[in-house]
Design an enzyme around this catalytic site. Structure first.
Site, PDB file in Angstrom:
ATOM      1  N   GLU A  92      42.730  37.862 -64.961  1.00  0.00           N
ATOM      2  CA  GLU A  92      42.411  36.630 -65.681  1.00  0.00           C
ATOM      3  C   GLU A  92      42.897  36.693 -67.130  1.00  0.00           C
ATOM      4  OE1 GLU A  92      41.515  33.702 -65.697  1.00  0.00           O
ATOM      5  OE2 GLU A  92      40.290  33.207 -63.960  1.00  0.00           O
ATOM      6  N   ARG A 144      27.126  34.252 -67.969  1.00  0.00           N
ATOM      7  CA  ARG A 144      28.090  35.093 -68.666  1.00  0.00           C
ATOM      8  C   ARG A 144      29.158  34.190 -69.265  1.00  0.00           C
ATOM      9  NH1 ARG A 144      33.045  35.625 -66.244  1.00  0.00           N
ATOM     10  NH2 ARG A 144      33.236  35.534 -63.969  1.00  0.00           N
ATOM     11  N   ASN A 191      33.029  32.923 -69.977  1.00  0.00           N
ATOM     12  CA  ASN A 191      34.133  32.785 -69.024  1.00  0.00           C
ATOM     13  C   ASN A 191      35.233  31.914 -69.604  1.00  0.00           C
ATOM     14  OD1 ASN A 191      35.184  33.344 -66.342  1.00  0.00           O
ATOM     15  ND2 ASN A 191      34.989  31.149 -65.974  1.00  0.00           N
ATOM     16  N   GLU A 212      27.159  31.523 -59.759  1.00  0.00           N
ATOM     17  CA  GLU A 212      27.940  30.318 -59.418  1.00  0.00           C
ATOM     18  C   GLU A 212      27.112  29.321 -58.603  1.00  0.00           C
ATOM     19  OE1 GLU A 212      31.873  31.171 -57.967  1.00  0.00           O
ATOM     20  OE2 GLU A 212      32.080  32.952 -59.244  1.00  0.00           O
ATOM     21  N   ASN A 217      35.912  26.565 -67.035  1.00  0.00           N
ATOM     22  CA  ASN A 217      37.187  27.249 -67.180  1.00  0.00           C
ATOM     23  C   ASN A 217      38.047  26.506 -68.191  1.00  0.00           C
ATOM     24  OD1 ASN A 217      38.080  29.757 -65.812  1.00  0.00           O
ATOM     25  ND2 ASN A 217      37.154  28.789 -64.013  1.00  0.00           N
ATOM     26  N   ASP A 275      41.324  26.456 -62.270  1.00  0.00           N
ATOM     27  CA  ASP A 275      40.898  27.688 -62.933  1.00  0.00           C
ATOM     28  C   ASP A 275      41.415  27.634 -64.363  1.00  0.00           C
ATOM     29  OD1 ASP A 275      40.130  30.303 -63.595  1.00  0.00           O
ATOM     30  OD2 ASP A 275      40.623  31.085 -61.613  1.00  0.00           O
TER      31      ASP A 275
END
Length: 309
Positions: A20, A103, A105, A124, A154, A201
């Site tokens: 990522e 968290r 991201n 999630e 995202n 994403d």
């Protein structure tokens, strides 16, 4: 919709579990990225093929360049400064102390040197994530939440003029757009795009304001024009495509991270390069990668808390 005929090529067969957050650094011609479940930071030099890895004390979701050569990292316990010379991480600057199931991201540094990032429910399931902005003054971070209600946030990504922010609500297959007000607030939230197959994403805005989106579970990267129409689709030889950075000498090389976390054994056999870093060429160059200054403010108000070096 135009299919981009330049097939992606795997340049680092890493087999990351969840690669990522690639960042292209023009100062030394390197791509930095993370493998979130493995709690690893990677540095890749495309010119020589050199590859180096650092182990982090916990999962790193994003790393964004600071002006002093270090990085600001998003981790489960908040924001930490990482120094690649020493390999050390600062104590955390806690962001969501009241949401222990969350968290951080994904994040970005925009053309004006502001940092934007998101959070998510680690399981999630719950819509507990948000979109944040960061400014700093004299080594003190200022963190402000501007939007909430995301299961998995995202992006985010910002247009080259610094006036529009895009953010994904991945589990809902949706990309939103916001206006960025003069005082740094996000206003006028609206639907930008909704995917029918796969999940948006990482997203990246290029120098003309086009938005590249990697599609997790959709095996492709796609580019949206500022009006939301699709201009390019790039098929990948792997299902889970996570995020791209635009770089190279002319800004027209896409460096793309991928994942193999959710592959079945049968899929993994069919996708041997899943989890690798790929490249392909684009027509429109990316924006110049900015660094974040820990000394100068950027108009994002809220309470202060120091971040140790």
């Amino acid at each position: 919709m135009v299919e981009n005929r330049a097939a992606p090529r795997c340049v680092l067969d890493l087999k990351a579990v969840l690669g990522e957050g690639p960042v292209w650094l023009p100062r030394d011609g390197t791509v930095w990225f993370v493998d979130i479940p493995q709690a690893r930071i990677h540095r890749f030099e495309p010119g020589s093929g050199a590859h180096r890895t650092w182990n982090a004390p916990d999962r790193v979701a994003f790393l964004l360049p600071l002006e002093d050569g270090a990085f600001l990292c998003g981790m489960p316990d908040g924001l930490r400064r990482f120094d690649p010379v020493t390999g050390l991480f600062s104590p955390p600057h806690t962001v969501e102390a009241d949401l222990p199931g969350n968290r951080l991201n994904d994040g970005t540094v925009d053309a004006l040197g502001r940092i934007w990032f998101g959070s998510m429910d680690d399981a999630e399931q719950e819509a507990s994530g948000g979109i944040y902005g960061i400014a700093a003054r004299d080594g003190t971070l200022r963190v402000t939440r501007y939007d909430q209600g995301y299961v998995v946030s995202n992006g985010p990504a910002v247009s080259p003029d610094g006036r529009t922010l895009y953010a994904c609500d991945s589990s809902r297959q949706t990309i939103y757009a916001f206006d960025i007000a003069d005082d740094g607030r996000l206003v006028e939230k609206r639907l930008f795009a909704r995917l029918e197959q796969g999940y948006p994403d990482g997203i990246t805005a290029d120098s003309e304001g086009g938005l590249w989106c990697c599609v997790f579970g959709g095996g492709r990267a796609m580019r949206f024009a500022p009006d939301g129409s699709v201009t390019d689709v790039v098929p990948f030889p792997c299902t889970y495509v996570t995020k791209l950075a635009l770089g190279g000498e002319d800004g027209r090389t896409a460096y793309v991270t991928t994942a193999r976390r959710d592959l079945t054994p049968e899929q993994a056999a069919r996708e041997p390069t899943a989890g690798g870093v790929f490249t392909f060429r684009v027509t429109v160059p990316g924006q110049v990668q900015r660094s974040f200054s820990m000394q100068a403010g950027h108009g994002l108000p809220t309470g202060d808390r120091p971040l140790a070096g």
